[in-house]
Design an enzyme around this catalytic site. Structure first.
Site, PDB file in Angstrom:
ATOM      1  N   GLU A  71       2.059  -0.951 -11.142  1.00 31.38           N
ATOM      2  CA  GLU A  71       1.740  -2.266 -10.580  1.00 31.38           C
ATOM      3  C   GLU A  71       0.246  -2.571 -10.554  1.00 31.38           C
ATOM      4  OE1 GLU A  71       3.335  -2.289  -6.692  1.00 31.38           O
ATOM      5  OE2 GLU A  71       5.420  -2.138  -7.327  1.00 31.38           O
ATOM      6  N   ASN A  72      -0.585  -1.541 -10.429  1.00 26.12           N
ATOM      7  CA  ASN A  72      -2.015  -1.788 -10.317  1.00 26.12           C
ATOM      8  C   ASN A  72      -2.688  -2.087 -11.655  1.00 26.12           C
ATOM      9  OD1 ASN A  72      -1.462   0.963 -10.914  1.00 26.12           O
ATOM     10  ND2 ASN A  72      -3.540   1.554 -10.345  1.00 26.12           N
TER      11      ASN A  72
END
Length: 225
Positions: free
Chosen positions: A49-50
């Site tokens: 997600e990052n």
């Protein structure tokens, strides 16, 4: 059965959900561990997600780079051809349905596929993070890995979630230590696999909701090692 053996049992079944060419986003814990069992014959592109696509295995001690981390702040490696991008682009990929598989843990799942996994009422929570985005697209298969009951012996599959929801009618397969269930959007909660040596009653006692039994019920499968 020890906690370690229970987690290994769920992990090895979860690994069978990966398919060749798939783009997958994995939560911390069992989902990430399942990536260690991806067949060498498959190409699976792991997303974080990052802002990472092309996650490799966890690094050896001499390979650790403190600046290279996943969404859970764990140090990682990147396969050749992997790439980095902003978190807004990362979540755009997720919401647009470009991620084929999201695998994550849960505190509660309802028989209708509702998911609660981001906070416990009356306990401090830092925020939802990316949980809601991860299950937002109807194009993404959402697989939940979890135990049947909490440490207080409370059911995790319920008629209705009692905790704040992460998503509605979003969960598909649920992989647990006694059985595997599936939730079809137009059908009820159905048990599709049962661990060898267990009876119908064994998993029934640990499930807080009524469920159907697949006419094709089979022993739970596990990845070959």
């Amino acid at each position: 059965m020890s906690v370690k053996d229970t987690r290994a049992r769920i992990t090895k079944r979860a690994a069978l959900e990966f398919e060749d060419g798939m783009y997958a986003s994995l939560g911390i814990g069992i989902p990430l561990l399942a990536s260690n069992y991806i067949s060498p014959n498959l190409v699976v592109h792991l997303h974080s997600e990052n802002g990472i696509l092309g996650l490799g295995p966890f690094p050896l001690k001499e390979e650790v780079d403190a600046d290279l981390i996943n969404a859970g702040k764990q140090t990682v490696t990147i396969f050749p051809g992997g790439c980095f991008f902003s978190s807004d682009n990362s979540f755009a990929m997720i919401r647009a349905g470009h991620i084929h598989l999201t695998m994550l843990g849960a505190m509660q799942v309802s028989k209708y596929g509702e998911l609660a996994n981001w906070m416990i009422p009356r306990k401090k929570a830092k925020g939802m993070g990316g949980a809601m985005d991860s299950v937002s697209s109807i194009k993404t298969k959402v697989v939940v890995t979890m135990l049947h009951c909490t440490k207080a012996n409370e059911h995790k599959i319920l008629e209705k979630c009692m905790m704040p929801l992460t998503g509605k009618r979003c969960v598909g397969p649920i992989i647990m230590e006694k059985a595997m269930f599936d939730i079809h959007k137009k059908k009820e909660l159905t048990r599709i696999e049962l661990w060898e040596g267990l009876t119908v009653e064994d998993s029934q006692k640990s499930t807080g909701s009524a469920f159907a039994i697949s006419p094709h019920l089979r022993p739970v499968q596990q990845v070959a090692i």
